[in-house]
Design a protein around this motif. Structure first.
Motif, short mmCIF file in Angstrom:
data_model
loop_
_atom_site.label_atom_id
_atom_site.label_comp_id
_atom_site.label_asym_id
_atom_site.label_seq_id
_atom_site.Cartn_x
_atom_site.Cartn_y
_atom_site.Cartn_z
N THR A 95 72.57 65.16 -36.90
CA THR A 95 73.99 65.18 -37.27
C THR A 95 74.18 65.55 -38.74
N ILE A 96 73.41 64.92 -39.62
CA ILE A 96 73.53 65.21 -41.05
C ILE A 96 73.18 66.67 -41.34
N GLY A 97 72.09 67.14 -40.76
CA GLY A 97 71.69 68.52 -41.00
C GLY A 97 72.68 69.52 -40.46
N ILE A 160 69.13 70.91 -34.82
CA ILE A 160 70.07 71.32 -35.86
C ILE A 160 70.48 72.77 -35.65
N ALA A 161 69.50 73.62 -35.36
CA ALA A 161 69.79 75.03 -35.17
C ALA A 161 70.73 75.25 -33.98
N PHE A 162 70.53 74.53 -32.91
CA PHE A 162 71.36 74.73 -31.73
C PHE A 162 72.71 74.03 -31.85
N ALA A 163 72.84 73.11 -32.80
CA ALA A 163 74.15 72.48 -33.04
C ALA A 163 75.00 73.29 -34.00
N ALA A 216 77.51 66.48 -32.35
CA ALA A 216 76.09 66.66 -32.65
C ALA A 216 75.30 65.38 -32.35
N PHE A 217 75.86 64.23 -32.69
CA PHE A 217 75.17 62.97 -32.46
C PHE A 217 74.98 62.72 -30.97
N ILE A 218 76.03 62.87 -30.19
CA ILE A 218 75.93 62.61 -28.75
C ILE A 218 75.00 63.62 -28.08
N GLY A 219 75.10 64.90 -28.48
CA GLY A 219 74.21 65.90 -27.91
C GLY A 219 72.75 65.61 -28.21
#
Length: 289
Positions: A95-97, A160-163, A216-219
């Motif tokens: 999430t942060i990234g 991170i890349a896919f988010a 992002a967190f849930i994913g």
């Protein structure tokens, strides 16, 4: 004058028609859909309060009596909490990234004019059409080459890349909607580009940032395929892998498997329920922007 006012109010009240309730078929279909969605969740939660004999005799029945040992055994095991810790680390880092990198990229795309800006935005939009299943083999090779196999960073970096595509697509409309007059006034007051980004852009984009952060967190929390390919050591397992491993190890203990599954999905359900309005509000703002 007062008599005319009262008469006008009464006439308006008469002309007001009650809100239509809609077709009963719509409500019936909605109830069926809700039942289909909540039915398996309720069954899993209640199944954890039953014994294996109860499930065998009456698979669709209610607990009688209620058995608490299944949940107690899972909740007091270090295995479960170790997987919760791994999932939390991976989800928070992802999430942060994703938010940090996505916010920086969105700021450049939304607020600067340069050649290829449209193509860059289209590239992020195209990323939405490629699920992680398509790239799982190249990702596996890259992660193995970098020496990140069986490590949490090997899961975090690809996630991170896919988010990023979703993050950029949602944040760019937010940042474009910020009036140029605010930026011009900030520059006149001596505010540089980085200072304007920290002092103005981030506070104004908070609804969008919260939305993409939650997504992002849930994913990341629910991710299964990528950790399955990257993680081989049970000590590094996240909760989705933990559920699969636990189900295989205790396949004959159905009640305990249901209890483990229930406790595993509760954090995501609670998190999503608490921030559901934030997600809807953030997506609405992105569409308006």
């Amino acid at each position: 004058m007062s008599t005319m006012t009262r008469t006008a109010r009464r006439s308006r009240q008469r002309t007001r028609s009650p809100l239509p309730w809609g077709s009963p078929t719509v409500y019936f279909v909605a109830l069926v859909v809700i039942a289909l969605m909540l039915g398996p969740v309720i069954y899993i939660i209640l199944g954890g309060f039953r014994s294996n004999s109860q499930i065998t005799v009456d698979p669709a029945g209610f607990p009688s009596p209620w058995v608490l040992e299944n949940y107690i055994d899972v909740a007091t095991s270090g295995r479960f909490w170790g997987q919760v810790l791994n999932s939390t680390i991976v989800a928070l880092a992802t999430t942060i990234g994703a938010v940090a990198m996505g916010l920086a990229a969105s700021y450049v795309i939304a607020r600067y004019s340069f050649r290829g800006r449209g193509a860059l935005y289209a590239l992020f939009a195209a990323g939405l059409m490629f699920p992680i299943t398509v790239a799982i083999t190249p990702l596996y090779i890259v992660v193995r080459t970098l020496g990140l196999m069986n490590t949490l960073p090997g899961v975090i970096l690809p996630q991170i890349a896919f988010a990023l595509p979703t993050t950029v697509i949602i944040l760019v409309p937010f940042l474009r909607a910020i009036p140029d007059e605010i930026q011009e006034a900030a520059y006149i007051d001596g505010c540089g580009r980085l200072s304007f980004f920290w002092r103005m852009i981030i506070p104004l984009a908070v609804p969008g940032v919260i939305t993409v952060g939650i997504l992002a967190f849930i994913g990341s929390w629910n991710a299964y395929l990528l950790p399955l390919f990257i993680l081989n050591n049970e000590a590094q397992f996240t909760l989705p892998l933990g559920v699969q491993s636990f189900s295989s190890q205790y396949s004959v203990d159905t009640a305990k498997v249901l209890a483990f599954t229930s406790l595993s999905m509760i954090p995501a359900l609670v998190f999503f329920s608490l921030f559901e309005r934030r997600i809807v509000g953030g997506l609405t703002g992105a569409v308006k922007g």
